[in-house]
Design a protein around this motif. Structure first.
Motif, PDB file in Angstrom:
ATOM      1  N   VAL A 222      -8.235  32.626 -38.830  1.00 40.05           N
ATOM      2  CA  VAL A 222      -7.541  31.823 -39.845  1.00 40.05           C
ATOM      3  C   VAL A 222      -7.243  30.433 -39.300  1.00 40.05           C
ATOM      4  O   VAL A 222      -7.372  29.423 -40.017  1.00 40.05           O
ATOM      5  CB  VAL A 222      -6.251  32.530 -40.286  1.00 40.05           C
ATOM      6  N   LYS A 223      -6.864  30.343 -38.047  1.00 40.36           N
ATOM      7  CA  LYS A 223      -6.613  29.037 -37.432  1.00 40.36           C
ATOM      8  C   LYS A 223      -7.889  28.204 -37.400  1.00 40.36           C
ATOM      9  O   LYS A 223      -7.878  26.994 -37.677  1.00 40.36           O
ATOM     10  CB  LYS A 223      -6.048  29.222 -36.034  1.00 40.36           C
ATOM     11  N   THR A 224      -9.009  28.843 -37.073  1.00 41.65           N
ATOM     12  CA  THR A 224     -10.295  28.141 -37.069  1.00 41.65           C
ATOM     13  C   THR A 224     -10.671  27.680 -38.471  1.00 41.65           C
ATOM     14  O   THR A 224     -11.191  26.569 -38.662  1.00 41.65           O
ATOM     15  CB  THR A 224     -11.392  29.057 -36.509  1.00 41.65           C
ATOM     16  N   LEU A 225     -10.389  28.517 -39.460  1.00 51.70           N
ATOM     17  CA  LEU A 225     -10.672  28.133 -40.845  1.00 51.70           C
ATOM     18  C   LEU A 225      -9.873  26.900 -41.234  1.00 51.70           C
ATOM     19  O   LEU A 225     -10.380  26.019 -41.944  1.00 51.70           O
ATOM     20  CB  LEU A 225     -10.353  29.292 -41.793  1.00 51.70           C
ATOM     21  N   GLY A 226      -8.631  26.818 -40.781  1.00 51.50           N
ATOM     22  CA  GLY A 226      -7.815  25.643 -41.078  1.00 51.50           C
ATOM     23  C   GLY A 226      -8.414  24.375 -40.484  1.00 51.50           C
ATOM     24  O   GLY A 226      -8.421  23.325 -41.142  1.00 51.50           O
ATOM     25  N   ARG A 227      -8.923  24.488 -39.262  1.00 49.11           N
ATOM     26  CA  ARG A 227      -9.569  23.313 -38.653  1.00 49.11           C
ATOM     27  C   ARG A 227     -10.844  22.936 -39.403  1.00 49.11           C
ATOM     28  O   ARG A 227     -11.145  21.750 -39.565  1.00 49.11           O
ATOM     29  CB  ARG A 227      -9.868  23.595 -37.180  1.00 49.11           C
ATOM     30  N   ASP A 228     -11.607  23.950 -39.838  1.00 50.07           N
ATOM     31  CA  ASP A 228     -12.819  23.660 -40.606  1.00 50.07           C
ATOM     32  C   ASP A 228     -12.481  22.936 -41.913  1.00 50.07           C
ATOM     33  O   ASP A 228     -13.175  21.984 -42.312  1.00 50.07           O
ATOM     34  CB  ASP A 228     -13.568  24.962 -40.918  1.00 50.07           C
ATOM     35  N   VAL A 229     -11.439  23.374 -42.585  1.00 47.01           N
ATOM     36  CA  VAL A 229     -11.031  22.730 -43.834  1.00 47.01           C
ATOM     37  C   VAL A 229     -10.630  21.288 -43.574  1.00 47.01           C
ATOM     38  O   VAL A 229     -10.973  20.382 -44.353  1.00 47.01           O
ATOM     39  CB  VAL A 229      -9.877  23.516 -44.486  1.00 47.01           C
ATOM     40  N   ALA A 230      -9.906  21.048 -42.472  1.00 47.30           N
ATOM     41  CA  ALA A 230      -9.486  19.677 -42.154  1.00 47.30           C
ATOM     42  C   ALA A 230     -10.692  18.772 -41.924  1.00 47.30           C
ATOM     43  O   ALA A 230     -10.735  17.630 -42.408  1.00 47.30           O
ATOM     44  CB  ALA A 230      -8.572  19.686 -40.927  1.00 47.30           C
ATOM     45  N   SER A 231     -11.697  19.279 -41.185  1.00 44.18           N
ATOM     46  CA  SER A 231     -12.881  18.460 -40.924  1.00 44.18           C
ATOM     47  C   SER A 231     -13.675  18.205 -42.202  1.00 44.18           C
ATOM     48  O   SER A 231     -14.170  17.093 -42.429  1.00 44.18           O
ATOM     49  CB  SER A 231     -13.768  19.136 -39.871  1.00 44.18           C
ATOM     50  N   THR A 233     -12.437  18.125 -45.200  1.00 43.79           N
ATOM     51  CA  THR A 233     -11.645  17.194 -46.012  1.00 43.79           C
ATOM     52  C   THR A 233     -11.892  15.756 -45.581  1.00 43.79           C
ATOM     53  O   THR A 233     -12.032  14.856 -46.416  1.00 43.79           O
ATOM     54  CB  THR A 233     -10.150  17.537 -45.903  1.00 43.79           C
ATOM     55  N   ASP A 234     -11.958  15.523 -44.262  1.00 39.91           N
ATOM     56  CA  ASP A 234     -12.263  14.177 -43.770  1.00 39.91           C
ATOM     57  C   ASP A 234     -13.642  13.734 -44.238  1.00 39.91           C
ATOM     58  O   ASP A 234     -13.838  12.567 -44.635  1.00 39.91           O
ATOM     59  CB  ASP A 234     -12.196  14.146 -42.235  1.00 39.91           C
ATOM     60  N   HIS A 235     -14.604  14.648 -44.200  1.00 43.99           N
ATOM     61  CA  HIS A 235     -15.955  14.295 -44.647  1.00 43.99           C
ATOM     62  C   HIS A 235     -15.977  14.017 -46.147  1.00 43.99           C
ATOM     63  O   HIS A 235     -16.680  13.104 -46.608  1.00 43.99           O
ATOM     64  CB  HIS A 235     -16.916  15.428 -44.313  1.00 43.99           C
ATOM     65  N   ALA A 236     -15.198  14.773 -46.924  1.00 45.92           N
ATOM     66  CA  ALA A 236     -15.126  14.531 -48.357  1.00 45.92           C
ATOM     67  C   ALA A 236     -14.502  13.166 -48.652  1.00 45.92           C
ATOM     68  O   ALA A 236     -14.930  12.464 -49.572  1.00 45.92           O
ATOM     69  CB  ALA A 236     -14.331  15.645 -49.039  1.00 45.92           C
ATOM     70  N   HIS A 237     -13.500  12.774 -47.861  1.00 46.96           N
ATOM     71  CA  HIS A 237     -12.910  11.444 -48.027  1.00 46.96           C
ATOM     72  C   HIS A 237     -13.943  10.352 -47.721  1.00 46.96           C
ATOM     73  O   HIS A 237     -13.991   9.322 -48.406  1.00 46.96           O
ATOM     74  CB  HIS A 237     -11.698  11.288 -47.113  1.00 46.96           C
ATOM     75  N   PHE A 238     -14.747  10.587 -46.690  1.00 46.18           N
ATOM     76  CA  PHE A 238     -15.804   9.630 -46.361  1.00 46.18           C
ATOM     77  C   PHE A 238     -16.800   9.499 -47.512  1.00 46.18           C
ATOM     78  O   PHE A 238     -17.202   8.382 -47.883  1.00 46.18           O
ATOM     79  CB  PHE A 238     -16.527  10.075 -45.088  1.00 46.18           C
ATOM     80  N   LEU A 239     -17.182  10.627 -48.103  1.00 49.53           N
ATOM     81  CA  LEU A 239     -18.110  10.578 -49.237  1.00 49.53           C
ATOM     82  C   LEU A 239     -17.472   9.896 -50.443  1.00 49.53           C
ATOM     83  O   LEU A 239     -18.162   9.214 -51.207  1.00 49.53           O
ATOM     84  CB  LEU A 239     -18.570  11.985 -49.604  1.00 49.53           C
ATOM     85  N   ALA A 240     -16.167  10.080 -50.618  1.00 48.73           N
ATOM     86  CA  ALA A 240     -15.487   9.403 -51.726  1.00 48.73           C
ATOM     87  C   ALA A 240     -15.546   7.888 -51.538  1.00 48.73           C
ATOM     88  O   ALA A 240     -15.787   7.144 -52.496  1.00 48.73           O
ATOM     89  CB  ALA A 240     -14.044   9.878 -51.817  1.00 48.73           C
ATOM     90  N   ASP A 241     -15.331   7.426 -50.301  1.00 46.63           N
ATOM     91  CA  ASP A 241     -15.453   5.987 -50.029  1.00 46.63           C
ATOM     92  C   ASP A 241     -16.881   5.515 -50.260  1.00 46.63           C
ATOM     93  O   ASP A 241     -17.110   4.402 -50.759  1.00 46.63           O
ATOM     94  CB  ASP A 241     -15.035   5.691 -48.582  1.00 46.63           C
TER      95      ASP A 241
END
Length: 322
Positions: A222-231, A233-241
């Motif tokens: 579950v902790k690893t899944l949280g880190r995957d979601v964070a990464s 999310t950052d990539h999704a923000h990059f695509l939004a830009d």
């Protein structure tokens, strides 16, 4: 519809269309459940199944809560991402002591993927492990969608920034490009919404598992899944830009094309303005015009109009307007 999964050694057996819940069931998947199916699950597990309206609540207290040791968690998951009309719908995960219940009114591809995976040897056998594996499949599906979206954005970017000659050859339609960018932006926004809800769920689940004392490897997953979601999310923000940049660039290209057309029309107007003035002068019907009786008046007027058109054209060519 109810799909039941029973522990059978190191794999899960699937039971579809059941009218009762037998012993040994570790995962109950409810797809568009009827009122009778909801009552069946409630009687078997002793919980109140959230209604469809309850699942659509957006406040955290309605999506993540605990009752009598049972965790109720709702996240927004994507489906139909391979089509032009992707949808984001809430999915509820109910984690009891020995059973996992999922309630959904859409069909995310990740559920099909995990359902096929868990029926093979080596699958998770406990409810917490199944939930971790299911969330892992959901996050992997979101990552695949982001990768495909990034590749499609690359293709759109290559179209927008083609040289002018290549754009003419391919007959690039900026309206189609704008619509495509809009669809990519909408899909990316839905992915961000989904990742946000999944991130909240994994954080809440990790804290709840610390108190529940499950297997150590589940907490680590579950902790690893949280880190995957964070990464992601950052990539999704990059695509939004990137979507914003590509949209601005496309609008700039359209404006540039329009300015070029207006410039050509303006120059053509200036080139033909002097001949028009000359023709207007000699089109007047005054009797006292000296050139009216001149035998060479007509050729002289034509030559004067040609020269008056060539002169501004030559000037515009030299200064780089044409």
């Amino acid at each position: 519809m109810l799909d039941l999964y029973l522990a059978q050694g190191r794999r899960l057996g699937r039971l579809t269309g059941a009218t009762e819940i037998p012993a040994g069931v570790v995962w109950i998947d409810m797809l568009r459940p009827t009122a009778e199916e909801e009552r069946l699950v409630e009687q078997a597990i002793g919980i109140d199944v959230p209604s469809h309206a309850d699942m659509q609540e957006i406040e955290a207290s309605s999506r993540l809560y605990q009752e009598d040791g049972t965790l109720f968690m709702t996240a927004t998951l994507l489906s139909k991402t391979d089509t032009e009309e992707p949808v984001a719908r809430p999915v509820t995960f109910i984690l009891a002591a020995d059973r996992l219940v999922t309630i959904r009114y859409s069909e995310p591809r990740s559920f099909e993927i995990y359902a096929a995976r868990c029926q093979k040897p080596g699958a998770d056998e406990d409810a917490a492990g199944i939930l971790a594996g299911l969330l892992d499949a959901v996050i992997d599906r979101a990552a695949d969608t982001l990768e495909r979206l990034a590749a499609e954005m690359d293709a759109l970017s290559a179209k927008v920034f083609l040289p002018r000659a290549a754009r003419r050859e391919t007959e690039l339609a900026y309206q189609d490009v704008l619509r495509a960018i809009g669809r990519k932006g909408e899909l990316n926004a839905k992915i961000q919404e989904s990742l946000l809800s999944i991130g909240r769920l994994t954080t809440y689940l990790g804290q709840a598992l610390m108190n529940a004392r499950p297997a150590k490897d589940v907490r680590g997953r579950v902790k690893t899944l949280g880190r995957d979601v964070a990464s992601l999310t950052d990539h999704a923000h990059f695509l939004a830009d990137r979507v914003t940049f590509l949209l601005d660039a496309t609008l700039g290209m359209i404006s540039n094309e329009q300015n070029t057309i207006i410039k050509i029309v303006s120059i053509a107007t200036l080139v033909f303005l002097p001949p028009t003035v000359i023709a207007s002068i000699y089109g007047m019907n005054f009797q006292a015009m000296p050139e009216l009786a001149w035998p060479w008046g007509y050729p002289f007027a034509l030559a004067l109009m040609v020269v008056s058109a060539i002169l501004p054209y030559t000037v515009f060519r030299r200064i780089g307007w044409l």
